[in-house]
Design a protein around this motif. Structure first.
Motif, PDB file in Angstrom:
ATOM      1  N   SER A 139       0.817  -1.228   0.000  1.00 48.82           N
ATOM      2  CA  SER A 139       0.000   0.000   0.000  1.00 48.82           C
ATOM      3  C   SER A 139       0.848   1.274   0.000  1.00 48.82           C
ATOM      4  O   SER A 139       0.615   2.181   0.784  1.00 48.82           O
ATOM      5  CB  SER A 139      -0.990   0.020   1.157  1.00 48.82           C
ATOM      6  N   CYS A 140       1.815   1.329  -0.907  1.00 49.00           N
ATOM      7  CA  CYS A 140       2.616   2.551  -1.015  1.00 49.00           C
ATOM      8  C   CYS A 140       1.862   3.643  -1.755  1.00 49.00           C
ATOM      9  O   CYS A 140       2.230   4.797  -1.703  1.00 49.00           O
ATOM     10  CB  CYS A 140       3.940   2.280  -1.701  1.00 49.00           C
ATOM     11  N   GLN A 141       0.836   3.250  -2.469  1.00 43.16           N
ATOM     12  CA  GLN A 141      -0.064   4.195  -3.145  1.00 43.16           C
ATOM     13  C   GLN A 141       0.542   4.840  -4.391  1.00 43.16           C
ATOM     14  O   GLN A 141       0.029   5.851  -4.873  1.00 43.16           O
ATOM     15  CB  GLN A 141      -0.535   5.286  -2.182  1.00 43.16           C
ATOM     16  N   LEU A 142       1.625   4.243  -4.907  1.00 45.46           N
ATOM     17  CA  LEU A 142       2.192   4.825  -6.123  1.00 45.46           C
ATOM     18  C   LEU A 142       1.279   4.588  -7.326  1.00 45.46           C
ATOM     19  O   LEU A 142       1.182   5.422  -8.218  1.00 45.46           O
ATOM     20  CB  LEU A 142       3.576   4.245  -6.402  1.00 45.46           C
TER      21      LEU A 142
ATOM     22  N   SER B  32      -4.930  12.301  -5.791  1.00 45.88           N
ATOM     23  CA  SER B  32      -5.366  11.154  -6.581  1.00 45.88           C
ATOM     24  C   SER B  32      -6.708  10.629  -6.103  1.00 45.88           C
ATOM     25  O   SER B  32      -7.185  10.969  -5.026  1.00 45.88           O
ATOM     26  CB  SER B  32      -4.312  10.049  -6.532  1.00 45.88           C
TER      27      SER B  32
ATOM     28  N   ILE C 201      -6.842   3.247  -2.423  1.00 44.93           N
ATOM     29  CA  ILE C 201      -6.148   2.364  -1.477  1.00 44.93           C
ATOM     30  C   ILE C 201      -6.319   2.907  -0.063  1.00 44.93           C
ATOM     31  O   ILE C 201      -6.195   4.108   0.167  1.00 44.93           O
ATOM     32  CB  ILE C 201      -4.641   2.281  -1.813  1.00 44.93           C
TER      33      ILE C 201
ATOM     34  N   ARG D  71      -0.868   9.648   2.079  1.00 45.69           N
ATOM     35  CA  ARG D  71       0.329  10.310   1.555  1.00 45.69           C
ATOM     36  C   ARG D  71       0.093  11.816   1.471  1.00 45.69           C
ATOM     37  O   ARG D  71      -1.034  12.263   1.303  1.00 45.69           O
ATOM     38  CB  ARG D  71       0.662   9.771   0.159  1.00 45.69           C
TER      39      ARG D  71
ATOM     40  N   PRO E 174       8.441   2.442  -0.165  1.00 40.61           N
ATOM     41  CA  PRO E 174       7.033   2.097  -0.307  1.00 40.61           C
ATOM     42  C   PRO E 174       6.303   1.931   1.028  1.00 40.61           C
ATOM     43  O   PRO E 174       5.117   2.207   1.110  1.00 40.61           O
ATOM     44  CB  PRO E 174       7.060   0.771  -1.073  1.00 40.61           C
TER      45      PRO E 174
ATOM     46  N   GLU F 207      -1.970   4.346  -7.222  1.00 44.88           N
ATOM     47  CA  GLU F 207      -3.058   5.298  -7.050  1.00 44.88           C
ATOM     48  C   GLU F 207      -2.618   6.663  -7.567  1.00 44.88           C
ATOM     49  O   GLU F 207      -3.370   7.402  -8.195  1.00 44.88           O
ATOM     50  CB  GLU F 207      -3.404   5.367  -5.557  1.00 44.88           C
ATOM     51  N   PHE F 208      -1.338   6.969  -7.299  1.00 44.25           N
ATOM     52  CA  PHE F 208      -0.773   8.247  -7.704  1.00 44.25           C
ATOM     53  C   PHE F 208      -0.655   8.360  -9.217  1.00 44.25           C
ATOM     54  O   PHE F 208      -1.001   9.368  -9.820  1.00 44.25           O
ATOM     55  CB  PHE F 208       0.610   8.354  -7.051  1.00 44.25           C
TER      56      PHE F 208
END
Lengths: 178, 899
Positions: free
Chosen positions: A70-73, B707, A85, B217, B104, A75-76
């Motif tokens: 779930s680093c959300q990259l 996002s 996420i 984030r 990550p 999603e980014f």
């Protein structure tokens, strides 16, 4: 001023229509004996080529650990912003505690997905793959927002070539200087 | 103009600054780690290497650390020099030999200074093949998460925690590659400013533990500028939210108030706004709600209609305001019920204290200081206030003030103050004068020149004695014991000798004479020609705002209801059970026909409401607070309150039967306030108005990388919903808006290309560490006036302990005394259990030990609590935890009977 174009008179053969009729019949009979080019979908299924970009799915490693952290990259990076996420912590007593994070939920809106594959490309954990599924159906909008469970069902298990978290665990066992 | 040259371009020389600061101030990108504008330079990380040339004929030069070289005229440096560039790149490479590749899972990812600097230097390939060193992490309490593997040994954490904030329990251990930053054993970080480690640490060693509950984030956070509602200082904050909940609070730089740092209460108390005890719907009495059928909560319109009916039937309406509600909300209530029937919501004693404090500050030759002025004072007297517990950020400012006098003494050595190690070497243990007079030991005592622990009356007598020692015309104190007199003389001497003397006091002990004593000290200094500061700490975020609107004390509201002159009360964001004795409040509610309560969270008072309106907390509303400095500051909602929740002033505006249009917007409210109270006219200028636009656009609350915009509502509709509109503020609830940096009052993010971490703040300041570009927000409404003031002369008699009786003294706690912050789970974990604090002498006399149960009769009601022994507490005083529900509603000063 309108220009008058004289009509060319038809020849005798043209007037009988026979050459055209025969030409058409020739094509028809040729197709009757040549092999089929269409598939009787859905009974018959096409062969999916290597590297096909179908539905994005989440995969597990051979030990059954969910690879997504779930680093959300994704999603980014997702151009239509179809991914949602909810990051979560892995409890400290879990066997995979050294991975620290896993998604609490992971949703992809398949109505929005454009199958570009950027999520797969950006994923630092090799956890999301566009696999061979190409047909997505449902009766309601919410059915087509795939949740984490559904995405893992579709994704299955893929081999892990790096075992990076396993290396982290080993380093922690070896090291631990204070 | 003397200049220096950077990469062949001439810039003005600023010899009092270093080259790194100057380069950054001119918008040049030079990587750094160990330097921090508030902490100075140590030259430890070797990251800001540049090539310096002797003169224009020197073509070889040498590599120097920009942070260690003063920007003197004629300096010539090259940032873009090839060798310097390679040097910087290899510094990152060697830091990366041990830094894990766990971005990550790292909470810092996306706002990491180390990530930014790595990209800036261009390092991208790992050549080191060997294993990375690893550490065991520690449990550091509910606020901070520890992940030592990510450490790059910049030492910023201990330099902030120990050198700046005075903490003792975080340190650097071991050496070489194994330097470890942590505690000697697991446990919560004790310092009240530990949360700043999150922003000070350039990477992910110290991260926000509360954020982990709902991690988001940075680029996904919708943020808005806000004002901390948890004490009276008015620190500027950036509140971040996603999915309808508040996610975290970051510091918003204000040059004159909080600077770079917040206290832990302000940073971690935000979670109360996400709790189930939040009120989300109006509650109406059963008969009105029944006809709607079961299940559906009443709508805003139904609630307003029900209240209007009640108000028409009412035979007397009163309004009870609140010092924690915004200026607009209090005014809207006052307007609804009329000035004669508007009550401040404070008990008699406190109401009077606030009036006295305002009187002292409004017509005072001494200046009410900003936190920056406190940090720059060179002699400080703290009278009766335990600053760390009642106004924590002010204690941090006071802690900086003790270095002002030594700094002036070492100025002759001719090196700049930002050279942190040289400064420490020169100063050694030399500290400037700080005199603390308090009831119990305070967390600032270690920094003090001298401390006096005495009962409140004796503290006031000490204060009056100091004033008399400064100016003999100030009233003398009769029968002062020689020891106190001697200390008073020392304090007076130190204050008189200082260039910027300062007196701080407050209302936390509920002792009026203390305010008079502090005022006398400040005025006496002014009469002796010293430019004195006089700061008074008050309990809540808008205590001064509510106080300036007037309002009668609570007792008179009870009397009005008792005498049947009122049967309907509107109570604004105020838990009366915290203000008055429980039986009085019960009686008041029993007598009322209709009780209408507006609040954001459930309290004992909302339980007694007939009609309950859900008010928005500060994070979801727009309004103005007036801080203890007298500064009006605007806060903006980070989320639009979900219907039917609304700001209190909006609810109250809707209740006006005839003034339909006059009070429908915040702007209109402020205009009405200015018309009625010319003194408050400045509040309108505290932030740009709703029509403000930058390049034709409003300021976006979301980042440009926000996002999931369409995915958030995907299960509901194929259409992307229109973002909620904000008609009150020049901010939008979306990513669309101006891309130019807005004025400081409207800053929603610190971000600049290449600078994703909070260090992007450099790009928002005129010069790094200086004021915000375009000026700092807020309007000071209280300025010193050179008016002759008569000295206060109500000097209390000396304290005498009487057999069987004790004086109850409120002991405040940073984590627990404030009403809203104590609801937050993280803060609650740091809240100590309720206890009576006893002096060792009192405990011995009664044969009590630590942890034994003590029963004290207060107002004829016995209160039983465990005993804690406080060695510094004076005999005859019993400390009780202020703000704990067990002991709410005690009117001070009062005495208790031992049982």
């Amino acid at each position: 001023m309108a220009k008058v174009i004289p009509r060319k008179p038809l020849t005798l053969a043209e007037r009988t229509y026979l050459p055209q009729v025969l030409g058409g019949l020739k094509t028809t009979f040729k197709r009757m004996v040549s092999p089929n080019v269409t598939l009787e979908y859905p009974e018959e299924r096409p062969v999916i080529p290597e590297g096909y970009r179908g539905v994005p799915t989440l995969v597990k490693d051979p030990d059954g650990r969910e690879k997504c952290v779930s680093c959300q990259l994704c999603e980014f990076v997702c151009p239509p912003k179809a991914i949602k996420i909810f990051p979560g912590e892995i409890p400290e007593d879990a066997p995979t505690a050294h991975v620290e994070k896993a998604p609490r939920d992971f949703q992809i809106d398949m109505l929005r997905c454009i199958y570009c594959g950027l999520c797969q490309e950006v994923c630092p954990e090799e956890a999301i793959f566009l696999q061979e599924i190409f047909s997505v159906t449902g009766y309601t909008r919410s059915e087509l927002v795939y949740n984490k469970q559904k995405l893992y069902e579709l994704g299955g298990t893929l081999p892990d070539r790096h075992f990076k978290w396993e290396k982290k665990r080993q380093a922690a066992e070896r090291g631990h200087q204070h | 103009m003397p200049t220096l040259t950077i990469d062949g371009v001439a810039y003005p020389a600023e010899p009092q600054k270093n080259l790194l600061q100057v380069s950054l101030s001119h918008g040049l990108d030079l990587p750094y780690f160990c330097w921090h504008p508030a902490l100075g330079s140590v030259g430890a990380c070797r990251q800001c290497a540049v090539r310096q040339y002797r003169d224009e004929n020197d073509s070889r030069g040498q590599i120097v650390m920009a942070c260690m070289v003063p920007a003197t005229p004629g300096t010539r440096i090259a940032i873009e020099d090839e060798e310097a560039r390679l040097f910087r790149k290899s510094v990152i490479e060697w830091l990366m030999t041990n830094h894990p590749h766990d971005c990550p899972v790292c909470d810092e990812g996306g706002e990491c200074h180390l990530q930014d600097m790595t990209v800036m230097t261009g390092h991208c390939t790992r050549r080191h093949r060997f294993p990375k060193r690893t550490f065991t992490n520690q449990y550091l309490g509910p606020f901070i998460n520890h992940e030592m593997n990510r450490c790059i040994q910049c030492y910023r954490c201990v330099r902030f925690y120990r050198d700046y904030a005075g903490g003792r329990d975080l340190d650097a251990f071991a050496s070489r590659n194994h330097v470890y930053f942590g505690r000697s054993e697991d446990g919560a970080l004790e310092n009240e400013f530990s949360g700043n480690l999150i922003e000070v640490c350039p990477t992910g060693v110290f991260t926000d533990r509360t954020l982990k509950n709902h991690y988001t984030r940075k680029w996904d956070l919708q943020s808005a500028p806000s004002i901390c509602p948890h004490c009276s200082l008015g620190c500027n904050t950036l509140v971040g939210a996603r999915y309808g909940g508040v996610r975290r609070v970051l510091n918003r730089y204000h040059h004159h108030i909080n600077g770079y740092f917040l206290c832990d209460r302000g940073r971690f108390a935000y979670e109360f706004a996400n709790l189930p005890i939040r009120l989300r719907h109006p509650v109406l009495p059963r008969p009105a709600a029944a006809k709607d059928g079961a299940g559906r909560p009443p709508t805003a319109a139904e609630a307003i209609a029900a209240i209007r009916t009640r108000l028409r039937r009412s035979r007397g309406l009163i309004g009870i305001g609140s010092p924690r509600a915004s200026l607009e909300s209090n005014y809207a209530l006052r307007r609804l019920v009329g000035p004669d029937r508007y009550f401040s919501g404070l008990p008699q004693g406190e109401s009077r204290l606030i009036a006295v404090a305002l009187d002292i500050l409004r017509d005072s030759p001494a200046r009410s200081p900003s936190l920056r002025e406190i940090a720059e004072a060179d002699a400080v007297l703290v009278l009766g206030e335990d600053l760390t517990q009642t106004a924590p950020r002010m204690a941090l400012a006071v802690r900086q003030s003790i270095l002002q006098a030594p700094a002036a003494r070492v100025a002759a050595l001719n090196f700049p103050g930002w050279m942190a190690h040289a400064f420490q070497n020169a100063v050694q243990d030399d500290r400037g004068p700080l005199f603390i007079a308090s009831v119990d030991a305070t967390r600032l005592d270690d920094a003090a020149t001298a401390v006096l622990h005495a009962p409140p009356a004796d503290l006031a007598r000490f204060g009056f004695a100091v004033a008399h020692a400064i100016d003999p015309e100030a009233p003398p104190v009769p029968d002062l014991d020689p020891e106190t007199a001697d200390l008073a003389n020392r304090a007076a001497e130190a204050l008189l000798a200082a260039d910027r003397p300062l007196v701080l006091s407050g209302t936390s002990l509920h002792h009026e004479a203390l305010l008079g004593a502090a005022a006398n000290c400040g005025w006496a200094l002014c009469r002796r020609g010293r430019p004195a500061g006089l700061g008074l700490v008050v309990p809540e975020a808008n205590t001064f705002g509510a106080g300036l609107l007037g309002g009668r004390p609570l007792r008179e509201a009870y009397e009005l209801v008792e005498s049947h002159q009122a049967d309907t009360a509107v109570i604004l964001e105020n838990d009366l059970y915290r203000r008055s004795h429980g039986t009085d409040v019960d009686r008041f509610f029993d007598r009322l026909e209709t009780t209408i309560v507006l609040d954001a969270v459930q309290t004992a008072t909302t339980a007694r409401a007939d009609i309950l309106l859900p008010a928005a907390p500060a994070s979801e509303s727009q309004g103005t607070f007036i801080s203890q400095e007298g500064r009006a500051q605007r806060f903006f909602p980070v989320l639009p309150p979900t219907d039917p929740v609304a700001e209190s002033w909006r609810w109250l505006g809707h209740l006006h039967p005839d003034e339909a249009r006059a009070l429908r917007s915040q702007e209109a409210m402020l205009i009405a306030i200015a018309a009625e109270f010319p003194f408050l006219a400045g509040a309108r200028e505290a932030a740009p108005s709703a029509t403000f636009r930058l390049n034709g656009a409003a300021v976006p609350r979301s980042s440009r990388r926000f996002s999931g915009r369409t995915a958030i509502h995907a299960h509901l509709s194929v259409h992307e919903p229109k973002p909620p509109e904000d008609s009150e503020a020049p901010l939008t609830f979306s990513m669309e808006g101006t891309t130019t940096a807005p004025p400081a009052a409207l800053v929603t993010h610190y971000w600049a290309p290449g600078w994703n971490s909070v260090q992007a703040l450099n790009k928002f300041q005129d010069e790094v560490g200086g004021p915000n570009r375009g000026g700092d927000p807020g309007i000071r409404l209280i300025e010193p006036r050179n008016v002759p003031r008569a000295y206060h002369n109500a000097i209390p008699p000396a304290f005498n302990s009487r057999e069987g009786l004790c004086t109850l003294v409120p002991l405040h706690h940073s984590f627990g005394s404030e009403e809203l912050s104590r609801l937050a789970p993280a803060i609650a974990k740091r809240t100590p259990p309720a206890a009576f604090s006893l002096s060792p002498a009192d405990a011995r006399e009664r044969g009590l030990g630590e942890g034994d149960t003590l029963s004290i009769r207060i107002y004829g009601r016995p209160v039983r609590l465990p005993v804690r022994i406080h060695p510094q507490l004076p005999r005859g005083c019993v400390g009780f935890p202020a703000g704990w529900p067990d002991l709410a509603g005690i009117h001070l000063p009062t005495e208790g009977h031992f049982e």
